[in-house]
Write a protein that holds these residues in place. Structure first.
Motif: not given
Length: 424
Positions: A142, A148-149, A169, A174-176
């Motif tokens: 970060f 960002d993710y 995360a 901040r996780y996708k």
């Protein structure tokens, strides 16, 4: 006219007098009040930072992985991850971390780095990334890398103690998640090679069809529910026109482009392939890659080849940043008509290949470009072939067999409980 001019001059004089009085009063007031601090102008760096804030900062996303025996499933995951941001940073897990968490990798770190850097959706690479994202490493992502993710597929990634490798995360929001690519995994490919070895040893006593043909047409050994590891998941890859478009470049060659052509099997797409493609691309403006059919490869390299079918191999090559276009099912012989049709300027081939005997044959597939003076042999940067990868599996057969048994069980659990995940 003269009266008007006199009036204007009088007004100007009056304005100057009044202005002088105001200025004088201001100076007297400042003198009586003592020294006054005049605000300093912001430094140049501060102005630059303000200017940058005014522009939209690119969204940077991070995805990590082992990327062992990198295949089109890995490439599709990176493509999806890139679509969630502007710049994709990829962490490549070290050999030691892979060994501790999954068992020995088939391809060493330096080869895996070549593979990942060559994927056209990757912006930058972080070598020796940890297998599990710790709080310290997450903060480094970060703060130092401006991530960002953090991205991962919908299949679970569990540590040896059973905890989620991406729990931190997820906790900080901040996780996708992306959709796992169906039909392939490193476990599956290793299983195909182990089956290939068993089948080849049995071929001395009885005839059977090509291993590849079993995979491509859905016939072959399935996962052994008993967990004995005697079988492997056959390829369930379903090629679609949409997937090919997603991997393809949108531009063709220009009217004056120097088009370079190279062909081959590109089976188990590896670092040796990447490096020869890089050299070929440097010789022109547009690299056209011919990918031979499964039948052609079986006839020239034996009934157990290829390990990956034509569409799987095509996607792996298309994902390479050095490749502009592919011919899916290219002919073995490079003909005059083909050279004219594609406006080919140069035909190249590496010095390292599975079998170079064809160069001695009367029926040399490159006879036409050689006669035209447009054929060139390139010194291959790496001494790696598909057989090299297979030999690594055979040499460490027991370790990979145990690793596959464990992974097959977890993959079976994933497939049995999976539900639809929206994604591209």
């Amino acid at each position: 006219m003269e009266a008007g001019a006199g009036s204007s001059s009088a007004k100007l004089v009056a304005a100057c007098v009044i202005g002088g009085i105001v200025l004088g009063a201001s100076v007297v007031a400042l003198h009586l009040a003592g020294p006054v601090a005049i605000p300093a102008l912001p430094p140049v760096d501060a102005l630059r930072r303000r200017f940058r804030r005014g522009r939209r900062r690119p969204v940077r996303v991070y995805m990590d992985g082992c990327f062992d025996m990198m295949h089109y499933g890995h490439c599709n995951a990176l493509r999806q991850a890139h679509a969630l941001g502007d710049e994709l940073i990829v962490g490549v897990v070290s050999d030691d971390e892979i060994t501790a968490n999954k068992g020995p990798p088939v391809t060493p770190l330096h080869e895996r780095l070549i593979m990942v850097r060559a994927v056209k959706w990757v912006h930058d690479v972080i070598p020796d990334a940890p297998y599990a994202i710790t709080e310290d490493f997450m903060n480094k992502l970060f703060n130092e890398y401006n991530i960002d993710y953090i991205i991962h597929g919908d299949d679970p990634c569990l540590l040896p103690d059973g905890t989620d490798a991406y729990a931190l995360a997820k906790k900080v929001g901040r996780y996708k998640q992306i959709k796992r690519t169906e039909g392939v995994s490193t476990t599956d490919i290793v299983g195909r090679m182990l089956l290939c070895v068993r089948e080849r040893s049995a071929s001395d006593s009885h005839n059977h069809s090509s291993l590849q043909r079993q995979f491509s047409h859905g016939h072959g050994q399935k996962i052994d529910d008993s967990g004995s590891g005697s079988g492997t998941r056959i390829s369930h890859f379903l090629p679609t026109s949409r997937r090919i478009v997603q991997f393809s470049n949108s531009r063709g060659p220009g009217p004056d482009s120097r088009i370079v052509y190279i062909d081959g099997a590109f089976d188990l797409f590896h670092a040796g392939h990447v490096e020869i493609l890089r050299l070929a691309r440097e010789l022109g403006d547009f690299l056209l890659v011919g990918i031979h059919t499964d039948q052609t490869i079986s006839s020239t390299r034996g009934p157990h080849r290829p390990i990956m079918n034509l569409h799987e191999r095509s996607l792996s090559v298309l994902a390479c940043r050095y490749v502009d276009e592919v011919i899916i099912g290219a002919p073995w012989d490079v003909s005059k008509d083909m050279i004219t049709t594609f406006n080919i300027s140069l035909v190249v081939h590496g010095t390292i290949a599975e079998n170079m005997d064809f160069m001695k044959d009367d029926l040399n597939p490159y006879a036409v470009p050689r006669a035209m003076g447009i054929y060139r042999r390139l010194e291959s940067p790496l001494d790696i072939t598909t057989s090299t990868i297979i030999r690594r599996i055979v040499a460490n057969h027991e370790a990979y067999q145990k690793r596959n048994e464990k992974k097959e069980a977890s993959e079976k659990k994933y497939y049995d409980s999976k539900s639809f995940v929206n994604g591209e």
